[in-house]
Design a protein around this motif. Structure first.
Motif, PDB file in Angstrom:
ATOM      1  N   GLN A   1      81.336  38.275  28.711  1.00 27.06           N
ATOM      2  CA  GLN A   1      80.939  38.666  27.503  1.00 27.06           C
ATOM      3  C   GLN A   1      80.249  37.283  26.803  1.00 27.06           C
ATOM      4  N   ARG A   2      80.964  35.969  26.845  1.00 26.19           N
ATOM      5  CA  ARG A   2      80.487  35.047  26.131  1.00 26.19           C
ATOM      6  C   ARG A   2      79.174  34.580  26.879  1.00 26.19           C
ATOM      7  N   LEU A   3      79.087  34.515  28.138  1.00 22.93           N
ATOM      8  CA  LEU A   3      77.842  34.068  28.874  1.00 22.93           C
ATOM      9  C   LEU A   3      76.909  35.198  28.640  1.00 22.93           C
ATOM     10  N   VAL A   4      77.143  36.212  28.697  1.00 25.94           N
ATOM     11  CA  VAL A   4      75.872  37.449  28.119  1.00 25.94           C
ATOM     12  C   VAL A   4      75.465  36.867  26.882  1.00 25.94           C
ATOM     13  N   SER A   5      76.338  36.891  26.006  1.00 25.17           N
ATOM     14  CA  SER A   5      76.031  36.517  24.586  1.00 25.17           C
ATOM     15  C   SER A   5      75.084  35.283  24.680  1.00 25.17           C
ATOM     16  N   GLN A   6      75.458  34.230  25.333  1.00 24.54           N
ATOM     17  CA  GLN A   6      74.760  33.038  25.394  1.00 24.54           C
ATOM     18  C   GLN A   6      73.375  33.324  25.751  1.00 24.54           C
ATOM     19  N   GLN A   7      73.295  33.888  27.122  1.00 22.53           N
ATOM     20  CA  GLN A   7      72.005  34.126  27.869  1.00 22.53           C
ATOM     21  C   GLN A   7      71.150  34.883  26.793  1.00 22.53           C
ATOM     22  N   TYR A   8      71.697  36.081  26.174  1.00 23.27           N
ATOM     23  CA  TYR A   8      70.759  36.747  25.186  1.00 23.27           C
ATOM     24  C   TYR A   8      70.104  35.894  24.179  1.00 23.27           C
ATOM     25  N   LEU A   9      70.995  35.206  23.528  1.00 25.96           N
ATOM     26  CA  LEU A   9      70.696  34.422  22.627  1.00 25.96           C
ATOM     27  C   LEU A   9      69.478  33.175  22.952  1.00 25.96           C
ATOM     28  N   ALA A  10      69.884  32.503  24.214  1.00 28.79           N
ATOM     29  CA  ALA A  10      69.028  31.534  24.802  1.00 28.79           C
ATOM     30  C   ALA A  10      67.610  32.040  25.062  1.00 28.79           C
TER      31      ALA A  10
ATOM     32  N   VAL B   1      81.911  51.352  30.418  1.00 31.58           N
ATOM     33  CA  VAL B   1      80.783  50.954  30.082  1.00 31.58           C
ATOM     34  C   VAL B   1      80.246  50.769  28.663  1.00 31.58           C
ATOM     35  N   LYS B   2      80.572  51.795  28.103  1.00 34.08           N
ATOM     36  CA  LYS B   2      80.232  52.040  26.626  1.00 34.08           C
ATOM     37  C   LYS B   2      80.986  50.985  25.632  1.00 34.08           C
ATOM     38  N   GLU B   3      82.447  50.954  26.154  1.00 32.71           N
ATOM     39  CA  GLU B   3      83.128  50.120  25.197  1.00 32.71           C
ATOM     40  C   GLU B   3      82.788  48.537  25.539  1.00 32.71           C
ATOM     41  N   ILE B   4      82.532  48.023  26.902  1.00 33.14           N
ATOM     42  CA  ILE B   4      82.021  46.902  27.125  1.00 33.14           C
ATOM     43  C   ILE B   4      80.670  46.547  26.400  1.00 33.14           C
ATOM     44  N   GLY B   5      79.692  47.571  26.380  1.00 31.93           N
ATOM     45  CA  GLY B   5      78.463  47.552  25.650  1.00 31.93           C
ATOM     46  C   GLY B   5      78.791  47.127  24.203  1.00 31.93           C
ATOM     47  N   ARG B   6      79.584  47.971  23.652  1.00 32.29           N
ATOM     48  CA  ARG B   6      80.087  47.852  22.059  1.00 32.29           C
ATOM     49  C   ARG B   6      80.565  46.262  22.011  1.00 32.29           C
ATOM     50  N   GLN B   7      81.238  45.743  22.787  1.00 29.76           N
ATOM     51  CA  GLN B   7      81.775  44.426  22.414  1.00 29.76           C
ATOM     52  C   GLN B   7      80.545  43.431  22.721  1.00 29.76           C
TER      53      GLN B   7
ATOM     54  N   LEU C   1      70.580  39.276  32.466  1.00 31.72           N
ATOM     55  CA  LEU C   1      71.345  38.194  31.623  1.00 31.72           C
ATOM     56  C   LEU C   1      72.375  37.677  32.617  1.00 31.72           C
ATOM     57  N   LEU C   2      72.883  38.622  33.578  1.00 32.91           N
ATOM     58  CA  LEU C   2      74.238  37.903  34.496  1.00 32.91           C
ATOM     59  C   LEU C   2      73.648  37.178  35.688  1.00 32.91           C
ATOM     60  N   ALA C   3      72.154  37.121  35.962  1.00 34.80           N
ATOM     61  CA  ALA C   3      71.289  36.521  37.268  1.00 34.80           C
ATOM     62  C   ALA C   3      71.502  35.051  36.972  1.00 34.80           C
ATOM     63  N   VAL C   4      72.382  34.431  36.962  1.00 37.99           N
ATOM     64  CA  VAL C   4      72.586  32.921  36.460  1.00 37.99           C
ATOM     65  C   VAL C   4      73.538  32.259  37.268  1.00 37.99           C
ATOM     66  N   GLU C   5      73.231  31.002  37.613  1.00 39.06           N
ATOM     67  CA  GLU C   5      74.454  30.311  38.385  1.00 39.06           C
ATOM     68  C   GLU C   5      75.378  29.703  37.639  1.00 39.06           C
ATOM     69  N   GLN C   6      76.105  30.317  37.103  1.00 40.06           N
ATOM     70  CA  GLN C   6      77.372  29.944  36.191  1.00 40.06           C
ATOM     71  C   GLN C   6      78.486  30.564  36.719  1.00 40.06           C
ATOM     72  N   ALA C   7      79.644  29.993  36.958  1.00 41.29           N
ATOM     73  CA  ALA C   7      81.053  30.328  37.638  1.00 41.29           C
ATOM     74  C   ALA C   7      81.441  31.744  37.412  1.00 41.29           C
ATOM     75  N   PRO C   8      81.342  32.434  36.170  1.00 46.59           N
ATOM     76  CA  PRO C   8      81.942  33.600  35.862  1.00 46.59           C
ATOM     77  C   PRO C   8      81.003  34.899  36.571  1.00 46.59           C
ATOM     78  N   ALA C   9      79.570  34.458  36.544  1.00 40.54           N
ATOM     79  CA  ALA C   9      78.558  35.522  36.834  1.00 40.54           C
ATOM     80  C   ALA C   9      78.668  35.195  38.360  1.00 40.54           C
ATOM     81  N   GLN C  10      78.886  34.408  39.118  1.00 43.07           N
ATOM     82  CA  GLN C  10      78.828  34.257  40.467  1.00 43.07           C
ATOM     83  C   GLN C  10      80.216  34.860  41.159  1.00 43.07           C
ATOM     84  N   ALA C  11      81.245  34.962  40.348  1.00 52.88           N
ATOM     85  CA  ALA C  11      82.536  35.311  40.678  1.00 52.88           C
ATOM     86  C   ALA C  11      82.379  36.834  40.697  1.00 52.88           C
ATOM     87  N   LEU C  12      81.731  37.508  39.554  1.00 56.61           N
ATOM     88  CA  LEU C  12      81.362  38.830  39.527  1.00 56.61           C
ATOM     89  C   LEU C  12      80.665  39.400  40.664  1.00 56.61           C
TER      90      LEU C  12
END
Length: 455
Positions: free
Chosen positions: A297-306, A67-73, A320-331
């Protein structure tokens, strides 16, 4: 001036003698966190499979490192976008470190056997505390209903704050402590479906700290500290695939079973990720996880900025991942599948039953300490009569650090209306701190000893 200068500060509850810059204070926090015992204890706490001796299967520690490494990225990606698109000038080292360390610490308050252990503790507290209070204290004051409501809840996030601040005395910056807070409701407050109030984020014992934190960060009265969103997303991304990988490594789930479900029930995006990772190859899971995480990661970054301005204002009310986009739905599908097909397996449930017996058994063994009036509990260590023989030995098993915190807090903590109730409140906290801090193996050893099976 960047708005983050209001959030990344060097303030601590106990101010050091020397003046600290924000960056130097964050670096001091890192050193204290990495070397603290609660982080070390994560190596023997459950992620999915309790008491597993197989090194490749994740513990809470290895999960937290991921989690720490993903958070860093995530933090680095968000920072790049903040600078390029929105012109924010943010201290990179401080920003990234706050996210990293909140990721490393996010599970330190979890009890033995994880969320199952939480449920066992809550059930015991709701069943046993009213009668124990009546034996020890008698009738409660007008404040007591609120205090017992607080004591009858247990939540890992709230316990993390208590553990780091009140027990370990790490004196972390208020920025670092705020970044840990997933929920804004106190355990003593009524549960609601308002944003970030589904679970308790702190106990009444830490209310003075929360008051200081909210005075410094007014947006955290009803909203989250901004960087908490990145910590939460990193956690979701880490365990979404990892729990299934561990289940297959452990033999609880077969790769063929998972593939059949993915190709039959998953969305088109998930099916494509699965097929492109080339199932059957030695590095399949690594490639599958990396491809999914890159897109997340790209999705989270986009949501944070949006939602950036709403996040800074404490007004963004969804993960940030509570969105109806394909990667979030897959997770989300992968997490739901793990809950249905891994956590309910006979092998996992059998291990949890061992945890149930140990947790409930240890709590019940120490319960007589809570039935004593305050004066008798205070004299227990010096009594030599036969009646107190067992109770004195139970008392001696309580950690000195926890006893010191009990002695300090039961005498002087503010906001309590009745001194007798304050003492008993912190006596219960003493037991909960002791039990929740145990590793899975430690609580089993303690249970065997108390049952007479040791050695």
């Amino acid at each position: 001036m960047s708005d983050y200068q209001h959030f990344i500060v060097s303030d601590r509850l106990s101010t050091p003698n020397k003046i600290e810059t924000e960056l130097s204070a964050i670096e001091v926090d890192r050193n204290r966190i990495v070397q603290c015992s609660p982080v070390r204890r994560l190596q023997q706490k459950t992620q999915v499979f309790p008491l597993d001796v197989k090194a490749s299967v994740r513990s809470r520690l290895t999960h937290s490192l991921e989690v720490k490494e993903i958070g860093r990225q995530l933090a680095l990606m968000v920072l790049t976008e903040l600078r390029e698109e929105q012109g924010f000038d943010v201290d990179q080292q401080a920003f990234v470190s706050l996210v990293e360390m909140s990721c490393l610490l996010h599970d330190v308050g979890n009890p033995p056997f994880g969320h199952f252990g939480e449920a066992v503790m809550i059930d015991w507290l709701r069943t046993r505390l009213p009668r124990l209070f009546k034996q020890a204290v008698g009738k409660g004051s007008r404040q007591w209903p609120m205090l017992i409501t607080d004591l009858q809840q247990f939540e890992g996030n709230a316990q993390s704050l208590r553990l780091l601040h009140s027990l370990q005395g790490l004196n972390l910056t208020l920025s670092q402590l705020a970044a840990l807070q997933k929920y804004v409701r106190g355990a003593y407050q009524r549960q609601s479906q308002a944003p970030w109030q589904q679970k308790p984020g702190h106990y009444f014992s830490e209310r003075p700290l929360i008051q200081q934190m909210r005075a410094l960060f007014p947006t955290t009265v009803r909203g989250r500290y901004p960087l908490t969103f990145l910590m939460e997303a990193a956690d979701d991304m880490a365990y979404g695939v990892a729990d299934l990988e561990d289940a297959i490594d452990r033999g609880v789930l077969s790769l063929a079973e998972l593939e059949l479900a993915v190709l039959g029930e998953g969305n088109d995006y998930l099916k494509t990720c699965w097929q492109q990772a080339k199932v059957g190859d030695p590095d399949f899971f690594s490639r599958f996880r990396q491809q999914l995480n890159d897109d997340l990661q790209r999705l989270v970054s986009q949501q944070y900025l949006a939602h950036h301005q709403a996040i800074l204002a404490g007004q963004h009310n969804e993960p940030l991942l509570a969105v109806e986009q394909a990667p979030a739905q897959a997770l989300q599908w992968l997490k739901d599948f793990a809950r249905r097909q891994v956590f309910n397996r006979r092998e996992v449930e059998a291990l949890e039953l061992s945890g149930f017996a140990a947790l409930k058994g240890v709590l019940e063994a120490f319960a007589p300490l809570l039935a004593l009036p305050a004066q008798e509990f205070a004299r227990l260590d010096s009594r030599q009569d036969a009646e107190s023989l067992v109770l004195r030995r139970l008392y001696h098993r309580l950690p000195p650090r926890h006893l010191a915190a009990y002695q300090r807090d039961s005498r002087q903590t503010a906001l309590f209306e009745d001194a007798t109730e304050r003492e008993w409140y912190f006596r219960v906290r003493l037991l909960l701190d002791f039990v929740s801090g145990m590793t899975d193996t430690y609580i089993l050893e303690e249970y065997r000893l108390l049952c007479g099976f040791q050695g």
